[in-house]
Design an enzyme around this catalytic site. Structure first.
Site: not given
Ligand code: FAD
Length: 376
Positions: A122-123, A127-129, A237, A239, A336, A360
């Site tokens: 998905l990510s 586009s993460g969050s 939800n 997962g 320690g 997730e």
């Molecule tokens: C080891 C690892 C394995 C992963 N495996 C998968 C996978 O199998 N499939 C997949 O699709 N993805 C995967 N991911 C991606 C993961 O789901 C995302 O990294 C995560 O959802 C956060 O997205 P981002 O890294 O872009 O951070 P961002 O979305 O940029 O967030 C950065 C910070 O901003 C905060 N933030 C963002 N928006 C808001 C808001 N509206 N309100 C308050 N705070 C906010 C967040 O809480 C965070 O602290 C993986 C990531 C890692 C590191």
């Protein structure tokens, strides 16, 4: 917390396997950032890669709660192996069981039960969050869909043969353009890119995926065109209960070590576990862990009972990942100086715990979900 005899036997057999077959490999897997294929094959033989896949398709036909127990038991020994199993069950198989056409389930589920690892993509870099701001395109053509774009951070990317990939068929439609596809590793135009070098869960592969004119047959749409957002939300939800279980298991693993060590380590002429201050720290950690486990089991049981569970799933991941950070940090402290070096197992649990607050859905995103539910 009360397990049926079948659940208890299942959990104990998975833990015994982990203790015997995985524990000796943990340090090497962490250093080399890889899970040996023979171990993955052994996980298939054990049945934990297909816990919820119906028996008719070669799986164990067990409950989601069983999958959660497997993830917890494996995480007590190695959270990297546990997340491989977690993604396979709670995201990939789960989504295909729920949304796959008869053709897709008949094609994919026996493979997922029989040796093929799955991944869930998905990510993206941008586009993460905000997952539904994804940029990956799926063009609808006369002979199926053509995917273009990149995915980032994909767990199991290195090992997987089958990927659930989210792309948009219409960027102007916002989330209503998002569609889920099944992509085979051999699909023309698809390559697995760079593997990340990580702080924790190092043996679990996290990879970039590249799609360039990647052709996917129409029959490989998972669910409906434009309804991929539903597949994504609803699968995640569920997962995140698995991630809660991963955090509970790893916190238990760290606490097991800390209890044993504090009984053995002598300072001031007595075991450090004889000091009340240490006892109270262990008591607090055990309480944290108990609360986290209750929340995870409750969310999983609600899900299996067909009851609403979205709030409880978000709460259990939020709480258990924070509890895991506290418990593993304490374990390092109680060792320690020995807690700070790789010759002892607790520093790895501390590093592995951190991811629970990120993937997730980060902790802020869990809070957002909980707040939405609480405020109505
Ligand atoms: C080891 C690892 C394995 C992963 N495996 C998968 C996978 O199998 N499939 C997949 O699709 N993805 C995967 N991911 C991606 C993961 O789901 C995302 O990294 C995560 O959802 C956060 O997205 P981002 O890294 O872009 O951070 P961002 O979305 O940029 O967030 C950065 C910070 O901003 C905060 N933030 C963002 N928006 C808001 C808001 N509206 N309100 C308050 N705070 C906010 C967040 O809480 C965070 O602290 C993986 C990531 C890692 C590191």
């Amino acid at each position: 917390m009360t397990l049926s005899e079948d659940e208890r036997l299942f959990r104990d057999s998975v833990f015994e396997f982990a203790d015997r077959e995985i524990r000796p490999l943990v340090r090497e897997m962490d250093e080399q950032a890889t899970i040996p294929r023979r171990l993955i094959d052994a996980l298939f033989d054990l049945g934990v890669m297909a816990v919820t896949i119906p028996e008719a398709h070669g799986g164990a036909g067990a409950t989601f709660f069983h999958a959660v127990l497997a993830v917890e038991a494996l995480s007590r020994v190695d959270p990297s192996v546990a997340v491989l199993v977690d993604v396979q069950n709670t995201l990939v198989a789960n989504a295909i069981v729920r949304w796959g056409s008869d053709d897709l389930t008949a094609r994919c589920l026996p493979r997922l039960a029989g040796g093929t690892v799955g991944a869930y993509a998905l990510s993206e870099a941008g586009s993460g969050s905000d997952a539904f701001a994804l940029a990956m395109r799926a063009r609808d053509t006369a002979d199926g869909f053509v995917l273009d774009g990149r995915k980032l951070w994909i767990t199991n990317g290195n090992e997987a043969g089958l990927f659930i990939v989210f792309a948009t068929v219409n960027p102007d439609a916002g989330y209503r353009g998002i569609t889920a596809f099944i992509v085979e590793r051999e699909a023309p135009g698809f390559t697995v890119g760079k593997k990340e070098d990580k702080l924790g869960i190092r043996a679990s592969s996290t990879c970039e995926l590249l799609f360039e004119d990647c052709r996917v047959p129409r029959a490989n749409v998972l669910g409906e065109v434009g309804k991929g957002y539903k597949v994504a939300i609803e699968t995640l939800n569920e997962g995140r209960i698995g991630i809660g279980a991963q955090m509970v298991g790893l916190a238990q693993g760290a606490l097991d070590h800390a209890i044993q060590y504090t009984k053995e380590r002598k300072q001031f002429g007595r075991a450090i576990a004889d000091f009340q201050a240490v006892q109270f720290q262990l008591a607090r950690a055990a309480t944290d862990l108990e609360a986290a486990r209750l929340m995870v089991y409750n969310a999983a049981r609600l899900r299996d009972a067909g009851e609403p569970f979205v709030k409880q799933a978000a709460m259990c991941k939020l709480f258990s990942s924070e509890a895991a950070e506290r418990v593993t940090s304490l374990a390092v402290n109680l060792y320690g100086g020995y807690g700070f070096v790789k010759d002892y197992p607790v520093e790895k649990f501390y590093r592995d715990a951190k991811i629970g607050q990120i993937y997730e859905g980060t902790s802020n995103l869990q809070l957002q979900t909980i707040a939405k539910q609480v405020l109505g």
